[in-house]
Scaffold this motif. Structure first.
Motif, PDB file in Angstrom:
ATOM      1  N   LYS A 101     -34.116  31.824  18.116  1.00 37.45           N
ATOM      2  CA  LYS A 101     -34.582  31.395  16.801  1.00 37.45           C
ATOM      3  C   LYS A 101     -33.877  31.081  15.773  1.00 37.45           C
ATOM      4  O   LYS A 101     -33.893  30.317  14.948  1.00 37.45           O
ATOM      5  N   SER A 102     -32.685  32.205  15.557  1.00 35.98           N
ATOM      6  CA  SER A 102     -31.919  31.730  14.393  1.00 35.98           C
ATOM      7  C   SER A 102     -31.086  30.352  14.351  1.00 35.98           C
ATOM      8  O   SER A 102     -30.438  30.290  13.493  1.00 35.98           O
ATOM      9  N   SER A 103     -30.866  30.001  15.741  1.00 34.60           N
ATOM     10  CA  SER A 103     -30.164  28.862  15.772  1.00 34.60           C
ATOM     11  C   SER A 103     -30.841  27.512  15.063  1.00 34.60           C
ATOM     12  O   SER A 103     -30.005  26.631  14.693  1.00 34.60           O
ATOM     13  N   GLY A 104     -31.864  27.777  14.823  1.00 39.14           N
ATOM     14  CA  GLY A 104     -32.639  26.716  14.040  1.00 39.14           C
ATOM     15  C   GLY A 104     -33.148  25.350  14.972  1.00 39.14           C
ATOM     16  O   GLY A 104     -33.439  24.413  14.482  1.00 39.14           O
ATOM     17  N   GLU A 105     -32.524  25.395  16.185  1.00 41.46           N
ATOM     18  CA  GLU A 105     -32.667  24.156  17.001  1.00 41.46           C
ATOM     19  C   GLU A 105     -34.149  23.943  17.197  1.00 41.46           C
ATOM     20  O   GLU A 105     -34.451  22.684  17.736  1.00 41.46           O
ATOM     21  N   TRP A 106     -35.135  25.020  17.352  1.00 46.27           N
ATOM     22  CA  TRP A 106     -36.470  24.760  18.039  1.00 46.27           C
ATOM     23  C   TRP A 106     -37.256  25.611  17.017  1.00 46.27           C
ATOM     24  O   TRP A 106     -37.081  26.569  16.432  1.00 46.27           O
ATOM     25  N   SER A 107     -38.506  24.765  16.711  1.00 44.22           N
ATOM     26  CA  SER A 107     -39.429  25.442  15.827  1.00 44.22           C
ATOM     27  C   SER A 107     -40.150  26.519  16.324  1.00 44.22           C
ATOM     28  O   SER A 107     -40.040  27.975  15.877  1.00 44.22           O
ATOM     29  N   TYR A 108     -40.190  26.812  17.830  1.00 44.39           N
ATOM     30  CA  TYR A 108     -40.576  27.957  18.482  1.00 44.39           C
ATOM     31  C   TYR A 108     -39.509  27.852  19.741  1.00 44.39           C
ATOM     32  O   TYR A 108     -39.758  27.073  20.817  1.00 44.39           O
ATOM     33  N   PRO A 109     -38.659  28.733  19.887  1.00 43.79           N
ATOM     34  CA  PRO A 109     -37.673  28.884  21.080  1.00 43.79           C
ATOM     35  C   PRO A 109     -38.132  28.910  22.327  1.00 43.79           C
ATOM     36  O   PRO A 109     -37.593  28.696  23.405  1.00 43.79           O
ATOM     37  N   PHE A 110     -39.295  29.753  22.285  1.00 42.67           N
ATOM     38  CA  PHE A 110     -39.622  30.166  23.682  1.00 42.67           C
ATOM     39  C   PHE A 110     -41.112  29.680  24.037  1.00 42.67           C
ATOM     40  O   PHE A 110     -41.917  29.720  23.369  1.00 42.67           O
ATOM     41  N   GLU A 111     -41.424  29.310  25.177  1.00 44.03           N
ATOM     42  CA  GLU A 111     -42.694  28.840  25.716  1.00 44.03           C
ATOM     43  C   GLU A 111     -43.207  29.444  26.778  1.00 44.03           C
ATOM     44  O   GLU A 111     -42.309  29.800  27.879  1.00 44.03           O
TER      45      GLU A 111
END
Length: 441
Positions: free
Chosen positions: A192-202
């Motif tokens: 999450k903190s990487s900022g690469e994804w709005s929602y890192p987990f699907e």
């Protein structure tokens, strides 16, 4: 077909009686018995696979081989239905007394179908011996009796890119060493903190009309120490679905949303979204691999891992389509003989390849390169064998699944955990009590 034959026989009998009174009613009865014998020489298998040509082809291969066998006890015919209407077709046929000899059934539905007199237990010793050689997840059981047997298993896993995990300092989990809850929480925070994804987990939250929630989230609940029902007697969910462990699980699921790790209204094709880098970590089924193999240019970078150990061991979903025998089958000996014949390793391998699912015997696994030693899907066999737990083997399962889906969906969207879990328990217990405990007369 049988009822039509009986009508024809009765018309013939009536004609003879009117003409010469030479044929007695006992003669008509004998004619009916002969007709029943004739119909028993041909048995029918109903399947849900009308939309899957690969699985239909596999069914035809097995059936054609049996029908050519000099030792066959009947001729087997196949009739296919769309999966969307299959269960309704079975229920309607059962009510009308028109069930075929063999039906395929999703493994968790087996107890309900057995309770509802749609299935009879397997009794043939040779078939039972073969059934005991299959993975546990390839059998549908109820009250310690085997009712159905299958050719493949499906299971769940965590998917990630090796490069993403390494970049963020996250350990790649293995079958021997799944992530702990601390590691899981740490991994999600880092992604999450990487900022690469709005929602890192699907985790497939959009699939809120099937039994995905019970199949996929039920194992997480079990890993926390709770369950969908008390499995000692399957008479109550109290203490299992609303106990301390279940509340910890529900709060964790709710936190996934509040912390921005997941979207409570996720994507409709989670595997394809993962391919397109819309998430950094995916919790999905083995079937996701087909999408990866078809579309992921970085397929070799994708790793499959067991689900996290939340304190009571990693738990995976298990159980898929199986086949059983109906009570009205006129030739159960032939039906069981066909099932035993179809469970040869070579046929298990053919059926497993059709959907790229786990072959349920070691011998069949060696016939499918992806699941053989060193194959890129062998990890799913290992996950299933070590961590798969069957969905509750009770006729109440479908009601439990629906209630659990609604409850967890509401909780992820902010509902009070204690209130909603207690409500779910009351509804589930009420359903069981209303069915007199689902005991069979």
């Amino acid at each position: 077909m049988v009822r039509h034959t009986q009508r024809e026989i009765m018309r013939i009998c009536a004609a003879f009686l009117a003409a010469a009174s030479l044929l007695s009613f006992s003669g008509c009865g004998e004619a009916q018995r002969e007709a029943a014998k004739a119909s028993a020489k041909e048995i029918t298998l109903w399947t849900h696979s009308a939309g899957s040509q690969a699985e239909l082809d596999a069914d035809h291969q097995m059936i054609n081989a049996y029908n050519k066998s000099p030792n066959r006890k009947a001729t087997v015919r196949l009739q296919s239905f769309p999966q969307s209407s299959y269960n309704d077709s079975i229920i309607s046929a059962s009510s009308a007394g028109n069930l075929p000899c063999l039906v395929d059934v999703d493994q968790p539905n087996t107890p309900y179908w057995a309770w509802a007199n749609i299935l009879d237990p397997i009794t043939d010793k040779a078939l039972l011996k073969r059934a005991n050689q299959l993975m546990k997840s390839a059998k549908g059981t109820w009250n310690d009796k085997i009712y159905t047997v299958g050719y493949f298993d499906a299971t769940t896993a965590l998917f990630a890119r090796r490069s993403v995990l390494e970049k963020n300092g996250i350990r790649i989990a293995t079958v021997d060493h799944p992530w702990s809850k601390t590691e899981m929480d740490d991994a999600l925070a880092k992604l999450k903190s990487s900022g690469e994804w709005s929602y890192p987990f699907e985790i497939g939250t959009a699939d809120n009309k099937s039994e995905w929630y019970a199949y996929a989230y039920g194992p997480i609940l079990q890993s926390f120490g709770g369950d969908l029902i008390n499995r000692e007697d399957y008479q109550t969910a109290d203490g299992k679905l609303n106990g301390t462990a279940a509340k910890d699980f529900a709060h964790w699921m709710q936190d996934l949303v509040t912390k921005g790790y997941i979207n409570s209204k996720g994507g409709s094709d989670t595997a394809l979204d993962f391919v397109n880098n819309k998430s950094g970590l995916l919790y999905g089924g083995i079937w996701s691999m087909s999408t990866f193999q078809k579309y992921a240019k970085d397929y070799d970078d994708i790793v499959a891992m067991p689900m996290t150990d939340f304190g009571h061991g990693s738990v995976a979903g298990g159980g898929s389509w199986t086949v059983g025998i109906t009570p009205t089958c006129a030739n159960k000996e032939a039906a069981q003989d066909y099932l035993r014949f179809s469970l040869q390793d070579k046929f298990i391998a053919i059926m497993s390849k059709a959907g790229m699912n786990i072959p349920v015997t070691p011998g069949a696994q060696q016939l499918v390169p992806q699941f053989a030693k060193g194959g890129d899907m062998q990890v799913f066999t290992q996950i299933s064998q070590r961590y798969a737990k069957m969905r509750p083997e009770t006729p109440a399962y479908n009601f439990i699944s629906t209630e659990f889906r609604k409850t967890i969906g509401d909780i992820m969207n902010g509902a009070d955990v204690d209130t909603w879990l207690d409500k779910a328990v009351n509804h589930i217990d009420g359903n069981i009590q209303g069915a007199d405990g689902y005991t069979k007369n």
